[in-house]
Design an enzyme around this catalytic site. Structure first.
Site, PDB file in Angstrom:
ATOM      1  CB  CYS A  13      -1.153   0.035   1.198  1.00 23.56           C
ATOM      2  SG  CYS A  13      -1.674   1.495   1.921  1.00 23.56           S
ATOM      3  CG  ASP A 404      39.696  12.836 -19.521  1.00 25.11           C
ATOM      4  OD1 ASP A 404      40.705  13.351 -19.653  1.00 25.11           O
ATOM      5  OD2 ASP A 404      40.037  11.578 -19.148  1.00 25.11           O
ATOM      6  CG  ASP A 597      40.033   8.108 -15.384  1.00 27.10           C
ATOM      7  OD1 ASP A 597      39.691   9.206 -14.135  1.00 27.10           O
ATOM      8  OD2 ASP A 597      41.508   8.330 -15.930  1.00 27.10           O
ATOM      9  CG  ASP A 601      39.226  12.687 -15.244  1.00 30.94           C
ATOM     10  OD1 ASP A 601      39.367  13.584 -15.601  1.00 30.94           O
ATOM     11  OD2 ASP A 601      38.515  11.796 -16.110  1.00 30.94           O
TER      12      ASP A 601
END
Length: 703
Positions: A13, A404, A597, A601
């Site tokens: 519910c 990148d 990666d 980064d």
């Protein structure tokens, strides 16, 4: 601050789920509480550990009032339960079917036998009480507990009202239809949950532990780091590790969505959740089960629906307003027109009861989270981990993707492709000095130079080694100062160089103050990169950008090959963040993705509207920093994720329009005395079932 996790077994519910969440948040000592209707898990952040037992007790008492049949299980006390629990409370209960059958027979008898008077009334009343006694009891208990506008109370009030105005068949029929609808709704919710969780059936059930030359079958949680396990053909890999013996192929489709088997042999790393196809593998365990890949994936996907999409949050707020508005409208319709002498009290009361029946927004509250979770589950089956419904929905608003270069646009596997030598230095001597200079480097370019040299390096000859961020390396080798790196490093130290034009990375080498050679290290574009970028453009991405530490000219050549719109080169690590901030500032009306990666980064991934980590399976940094993790390194999976997001949004929108349109139509028809209470029940539970079944379509993934 401590987190309590409870599982509400048998909760189907959505309205009750909302009440339980609200109550939990109001308990003294609770800083926040969130109930995920899809996984039935309630997470409570408590301020003081000493209050844990009292808080659990209060929640259990409240759940008992709202949903007596729901069991509250403590996941913290029995963690294994969280992934292995498979009780099926969505099936139709035999007792419920029997009482609905008896009630239906009694409901037919008065018309069949043409009963009149008190016998007719008693027969209908008996039919009504048999099918609706549990709803009536819950309604009374909830009113006593101060729970207002409860579905049980509204249904009881509407059907009681039908009896009071003499509409006995209508009162029984509505309760019958409601109970049958609730039964099918519970089955539909359970079917939807099972369809979603079936996609995530990657948890290994056991591990073959090797101890003292004996093999013992144990729970994966009982295996420690450094232990050895045996993986037989056809078995799931239970834990992350390294293959120490054996050779085979593995099926990674459970984890990455890729159907092509991968070869694996001694010395290779292997992740949990994949399936060993044919060989016998001996593996040394590198991670405990709680830190293994399969455990992280399960936790990520199960917790993803806790991060609600804006649409979910809107519907939750809308539902809290919708019900009281419709209930008070029912009150006005039932009282005001008769007072103003605009008709019969009985007729207007009937219309008011229609409003009461239709005042529960179940179709919306249930189907929307199921839709988003279905999308997240479907994405995970394709090797895409989306960490929340908010990120899934945000993919619909993306117009700019920033990539990148290394490991994202390109393969990240560097090779020495060319060596230039000057001033009586041979190519072998240039490579040797470069290899010594890169001996301590972890950068892929440095590693590729060392691998190309392929001889033992006498590290005792290397002194005063230092890395200069974004430029290169300075070191003394056998007493001579060596510089190797980009143009800025050598020119900045007063070395005149002969520039080289290349699509690869250019490493200039000097000894003393003399440029002695140049090495070209090339990286390849990933397969189908240009085609994948084209697919993104077709999906509505207006601009694709690449950020690179390579010189601008080299970066532009790579960008042109990949089909990118804009390229930023010559970027130091801190420059990437600044460049990305500049891009973000210009895109105020749409979302911006950054794809990297996930390790190098991390700052940019965290700053992006949506951070996507590529090829980062098993990387803690990637999973932590990003919002979406692509478990392979394919750019094409970004297009798949956007397609899933668009499909999910379409399904959720369909459910909203369907539910609101039908409810509004029946409300209007009911106000004008055209619609019956049968139609009102269909607009409640009937539409809920349709919307729930529609939500299951979000599991379908278009490639």
């Amino acid at each position: 601050m401590k987190v309590i996790e409870l599982e509400l077994e048998g909760l189907n519910c959505a309205g009750c789920a909302a009440k339980i969440e609200k109550f939990s948040n109001e308990i003294e000592g609770v800083s926040s509480a969130q109930l995920d209707f899809v996984t039935k898990k309630l997470k409570i952040n408590i301020i003081n550990d000493n209050d844990e037992d009292d808080i659990k007790g209060n929640i259990k008492k409240f759940v008992k009032k709202v949903e007596p049949e729901v069991k509250v299980l403590d996941i913290n006390a029995n963690h294994a339960h969280s992934h292995e629990h498979n009780h099926d409370h969505g099936k139709a209960d035999k007792k419920d079917i029997i009482r609905i059958g008896i009630s239906l027979i009694l409901f037919i008898i008065p018309n069949l036998l043409k009963l009149e008077g008190n016998i007719r009334f008693i027969t209908y009343l008996l039919s009504y009480l048999i099918v609706g006694y549990d709803v009536i009891i819950r309604a009374i208990k909830n009113v006593a507990a101060g729970i207002q506008f409860d579905e049980n109370f509204l249904m009881t009030l509407a059907t009681f009202g039908a009896f009071i105005i003499g509409e006995y068949p209508e009162g029984v029929a509505v309760m019958l239809f409601y109970q049958v609808g609730e039964m099918f709704q519970g089955m539909a919710v359970n079917h939807s949950r099972k369809s979603i969780t079936a996609l995530l059936d990657i948890k290994p059930d056991y591990a073959n532990l090797i101890a003292e030359d004996e093999i013992t079958v144990v729970n994966p949680t009982d295996v420690a780091i450094g232990d050895y396990i045996l993986i037989k053909p056809g078995e799931k890999v239970p834990l992350d590790g390294i293959v120490v013996e054996g050779e085979s192929t593995i099926d990674t489709s459970n984890i990455t969505g890729e159907s092509v088997p991968r070869n694996i042999r001694e010395g290779d790393h292997i992740i949990s959740g994949v399936v060993n196809n044919h060989g016998l593998l001996k593996v040394q365990v590198e991670k405990e089960f709680g830190e293994s890949t399969v455990s992280k994936i399960l936790d990520l996907v199960e917790n993803a629906s806790g991060k609600k999409a804006p649409t979910e949050n809107f519907i939750t707020k809308f539902a809290s307003i919708y019900t009281p508005v419709v209930v008070f409208s029912a009150l006005i319709i039932g009282i005001l027109p008769p007072i103003l002498a605009f008709g019969d009290l009985r007729d207007w009361a009937y219309r008011a009861f229609i409003f009461l029946v239709i005042s529960c927004p179940c179709a919306l509250v249930i189907s929307i989270p199921l839709g988003f979770f279905g999308g997240i589950g479907g994405a995970s089956k394709s090797g895409i981990l989306i960490k929340g419904g908010n990120y899934l929905e945000a993919l619909n608003d993306v117009e700019t993707i920033v990539f990148d270069k290394t490991g994202t646009i390109t393969k990240g596997t560097f090779k020495v492709t060319k060596i230039f030598n000057y001033d009586d230095y041979s190519k072998e001597e240039v490579l040797e000095l470069a290899a010594y200079g890169e001996a301590f480097s972890n950068h892929p370019i440095g590693k590729s130079i060392v691998e190309s040299y392929d001889k033992e390096i006498q590290r005792e000859y290397i002194k005063d080694y230092k890395e200069i961020s974004g430029k290169g390396i300075e070191a003394k080798i056998d007493g001579n100062t060596i510089l190797l790196g980009n143009k800025d490093l050598l020119v900045g130290n007063g070395v005149e160089i002969e520039e080289v034009d290349s699509i690869g990375t250019t490493v200039y080498i000097s000894e003393g103050n003399k440029h002695i050679g140049t090495i070209i290290v090339s990286d390849e574009l990933k397969e189908n990169t240009a085609e994948d970028i084209g697919r993104l453009k077709k999906l509505g991405i207006k601009e694709t950008i690449m950020l690179s530490g390579d010189n601008q000219e080299t970066a532009e050549k790579v960008g042109k090959l990949a089909g990118l719109d804009k390229v930023y080169g010559d970027l130091l690590p801190q420059d990437k963040v600044n460049a990305f901030e500049d891009i973000l500032s210009k895109k105020t009306n749409s979302k911006v993705i950054f794809v990297g990666d996930g390790v190098n980064d991390a700052p940019v991934l965290a700053r992006a509207d949506i951070g996507i980590a590529m090829g980062a399976l098993g990387s803690d940094a990637a999973i932590e920093a990003s919002d979406i993790v692509i478990m392979t390194d394919e750019i094409g999976k970004i297009a798949t994720a956007i397609k899933i997001a668009k499909n999910t949004k379409k399904i959720v929108t369909q459910n909203i329009i369907l539910a609101l349109a039908i409810k509004l139509i029946v409300l209007v028809l009911g106000a004008f005395g055209i619609a019956t209470m049968w139609a009102a029940v269909f607009a409640d539970v009937g539409v809920s079932i349709i919307a729930i079944l529609n939500s299951i379509r979000a599991l379908k993934v278009e490639k």
